[in-house]
Design a protein around this motif. Structure first.
Motif, PDB file in Angstrom:
ATOM      1  N   ALA A   1       0.817  -1.219   0.000  1.00 22.83           N
ATOM      2  CA  ALA A   1       0.000   0.000   0.000  1.00 22.83           C
ATOM      3  C   ALA A   1       0.849   1.267   0.000  1.00 22.83           C
ATOM      4  O   ALA A   1       0.318   2.371   0.040  1.00 22.83           O
ATOM      5  N   GLY A   2       2.177   1.113  -0.005  1.00 22.98           N
ATOM      6  CA  GLY A   2       3.063   2.276  -0.089  1.00 22.98           C
ATOM      7  C   GLY A   2       3.341   2.967   1.221  1.00 22.98           C
ATOM      8  O   GLY A   2       3.788   4.114   1.229  1.00 22.98           O
TER       9      GLY A   2
ATOM     10  N   VAL B   1      -4.896   2.613  -0.126  1.00 21.68           N
ATOM     11  CA  VAL B   1      -5.137   3.022   1.262  1.00 21.68           C
ATOM     12  C   VAL B   1      -6.536   3.577   1.451  1.00 21.68           C
ATOM     13  O   VAL B   1      -7.029   3.657   2.586  1.00 21.68           O
ATOM     14  N   ARG B   2      -7.199   3.952   0.353  1.00 25.62           N
ATOM     15  CA  ARG B   2      -8.570   4.473   0.462  1.00 25.62           C
ATOM     16  C   ARG B   2      -9.613   3.374   0.423  1.00 25.62           C
ATOM     17  O   ARG B   2     -10.799   3.640   0.639  1.00 25.62           O
ATOM     18  N   ALA B   3      -9.198   2.136   0.154  1.00 23.88           N
ATOM     19  CA  ALA B   3     -10.130   1.000   0.033  1.00 23.88           C
ATOM     20  C   ALA B   3     -10.181   0.236   1.351  1.00 23.88           C
ATOM     21  O   ALA B   3      -9.179  -0.358   1.773  1.00 23.88           O
TER      22      ALA B   3
ATOM     23  N   ARG C   1       0.249   0.957  14.789  1.00 24.37           N
ATOM     24  CA  ARG C   1       1.194   1.616  13.885  1.00 24.37           C
ATOM     25  C   ARG C   1       0.689   1.572  12.444  1.00 24.37           C
ATOM     26  O   ARG C   1       0.782   2.563  11.712  1.00 24.37           O
ATOM     27  N   LEU C   2       0.140   0.431  12.058  1.00 27.63           N
ATOM     28  CA  LEU C   2      -0.413   0.297  10.709  1.00 27.63           C
ATOM     29  C   LEU C   2      -1.544   1.295  10.492  1.00 27.63           C
ATOM     30  O   LEU C   2      -1.588   1.992   9.462  1.00 27.63           O
ATOM     31  N   ARG C   3      -2.449   1.386  11.432  1.00 25.13           N
ATOM     32  CA  ARG C   3      -3.588   2.297  11.273  1.00 25.13           C
ATOM     33  C   ARG C   3      -3.124   3.749  11.212  1.00 25.13           C
ATOM     34  O   ARG C   3      -3.673   4.552  10.449  1.00 25.13           O
ATOM     35  N   GLY C   4      -2.109   4.093  11.994  1.00 23.89           N
ATOM     36  CA  GLY C   4      -1.580   5.449  11.927  1.00 23.89           C
ATOM     37  C   GLY C   4      -0.935   5.741  10.590  1.00 23.89           C
ATOM     38  O   GLY C   4      -1.114   6.820  10.016  1.00 23.89           O
TER      39      GLY C   4
ATOM     40  N   ALA D   1      -0.890   8.094   4.856  1.00 21.18           N
ATOM     41  CA  ALA D   1      -0.910   7.876   3.405  1.00 21.18           C
ATOM     42  C   ALA D   1      -2.201   8.366   2.770  1.00 21.18           C
ATOM     43  O   ALA D   1      -2.200   8.838   1.625  1.00 21.18           O
ATOM     44  N   ARG D   2      -3.308   8.271   3.479  1.00 23.85           N
ATOM     45  CA  ARG D   2      -4.581   8.723   2.919  1.00 23.85           C
ATOM     46  C   ARG D   2      -4.597  10.228   2.680  1.00 23.85           C
ATOM     47  O   ARG D   2      -5.333  10.721   1.816  1.00 23.85           O
ATOM     48  N   ALA D   3      -3.790  10.963   3.424  1.00 25.03           N
ATOM     49  CA  ALA D   3      -3.740  12.412   3.230  1.00 25.03           C
ATOM     50  C   ALA D   3      -3.095  12.779   1.903  1.00 25.03           C
ATOM     51  O   ALA D   3      -3.355  13.852   1.356  1.00 25.03           O
ATOM     52  N   GLU D   4      -2.270  11.890   1.369  1.00 25.06           N
ATOM     53  CA  GLU D   4      -1.595  12.123   0.082  1.00 25.06           C
ATOM     54  C   GLU D   4      -1.272  10.757  -0.526  1.00 25.06           C
ATOM     55  O   GLU D   4      -0.142  10.292  -0.455  1.00 25.06           O
ATOM     56  N   PRO D   5      -2.263  10.069  -1.092  1.00 23.38           N
ATOM     57  CA  PRO D   5      -2.044   8.700  -1.582  1.00 23.38           C
ATOM     58  C   PRO D   5      -0.903   8.631  -2.592  1.00 23.38           C
ATOM     59  O   PRO D   5      -0.749   9.526  -3.438  1.00 23.38           O
TER      60      PRO D   5
END
Length: 353
Positions: free
Chosen positions: A123-124, A212-214, A235-238, A243-247
């Motif tokens: 997911a980057g 990350v948006r899915a 940590r993953l959720r954070g 990443a969702r702020a700038e995929p």
């Protein structure tokens, strides 16, 4: 991954789950001793029989992985059509942002700004080293590097061998703080307290990139975190929020065919940096060498973070054997600089960059 299924699960129980995940140790031992479930697994391609893939698939489907072997076994056997379909569709795509803590000293030493290109990006989440906070802790070479999680993890979230903080810096408001036990002359200059590496472009390659948006893709990533490791789940959720702020730009493709294209797309004036962690082990040796040959020709720099035997050119140049099993060799342009914990939990530096 290509051996006998019984031996695969016994080895996983003993070498990876023991001391790290009592839940997965019990389940792996159960699978190893159950002829019917092993026969079901043997109906899958060899690369799809991995313990992490089976347990992750059951978790993803809402199955009982924490209720003991008998319950797990009955549920998995009765729902095998769904379990096997998920295993065939999905991959073990652990996306551990913690690895950024081991990459950071190298990234900081390269000419800025950087254009980051991750091979096997999932997911980057490792494309955001400038968006995380870091806490480096004193360690020693007899204690650090003990395996954490995905097969490398200490379940309570406390790093073994950790001592007093050596340095703490990074994005003050980040939802992610990465702890890393360090030993040796790790280059952590005071300038890092003022400014992290400047990343102006981020891209990744994966055979099956995750968005990350899915929500479904992110549920799959969460399913791959071992049950006891609540610290890694947090940590993953954070990191997903970051990443969702700038995929990132993620490209579906074979790494050998696609890495050239992405390097060519890097913005003018930025240093292209191709990096990867725990990716090349999934390729046959001839494809690893093909990738290495490609990287030697491309402009910019190449950071590899793989098991010590994966890249022969790196392995031959290691100054000493790893103190414990399961460590990775971190290298810059095929020159090894450190041993690292597979999920970024430790960094044992050899010398100057």
């Amino acid at each position: 991954m290509r051996g006998d299924t019984e031996e695969l699960y016994r080895a996983f129980a003993e070498r990876e789950a023991r001391g790290n995940s009592p839940i997965y140790q019990e389940l792996a031992e159960g699978v190893a001793g159950d002829g019917e479930l092993r026969a079901l697994l043997d109906g899958l391609p060899a690369v799809k029989r991995q313990p992490n893939l089976l347990f992750g698939a059951v978790r993803h489907l809402g199955g009982p992985v924490t209720e003991g072997w008998p319950t797990f076994r009955d549920w998995a056997a009765q729902r095998w059509a769904e379990v096997s379909a998920t295993m065939l569709e999905r991959r073990t795509q652990t996306n551990e942002a913690g690895r950024c803590a081991t990459l950071l000293p190298l990234l900081a030493a390269l000419p800025q700004p950087l254009a980051l290109i991750e091979v096997g990006a999932s997911a980057g989440l490792c494309l955001y080293p400038d968006r995380y906070r870091y806490r480096y802790l004193a360690g020693d070479r007899d204690k650090d590097g003990q395996r954490d999680g995905d097969g490398q993890g200490d379940g309570d979230g406390h790093e073994r061998g950790a001592g007093a903080p050596v340095a703490e810096f990074g994005a003050a408001a980040s939802p992610v703080t990465l702890d890393c036990v360090v030993s040796g002359p790790v280059p952590l200059p005071g300038s890092l307290r003022e400014r992290l590496p400047e990343v102006v472009w981020r891209a990744g390659i994966d055979l099956n990139p995750l968005d990350v948006r899915a929500e479904e893709d992110m549920r799959w990533l969460e399913s791959l975190v071992w049950p006891e490791q609540t610290h890694r789940l947090e940590r993953l959720r954070g990191a997903v929020r970051v990443a969702r702020a700038e995929p990132p730009l993620l490209v579906r493709g074979d790494l050998n065919a696609t890495v050239r294209e992405l390097v060519a797309r890097a913005p003018a004036g930025a240093t292209p940096v191709v990096f990867h962690s725990a990716v090349l082990a999934y390729l046959p040796p001839e494809e690893r060498e093909e990738f290495a040959a490609t990287m030697r020709e491309l402009p910019g720099h190449w950071i590899s973070n793989e098991a010590v035997s994966v890249l022969p050119a790196v392995a031959r140049r290691l100054p000493r054997p790893a103190a414990v099993a399961g460590l990775f060799a971190l290298a810059l342009d095929e020159r090894p600089v450190a041993f690292t914990g597979p999920h970024g939990q430790s960094l044992d530096w050899f010398g100057e960059v």
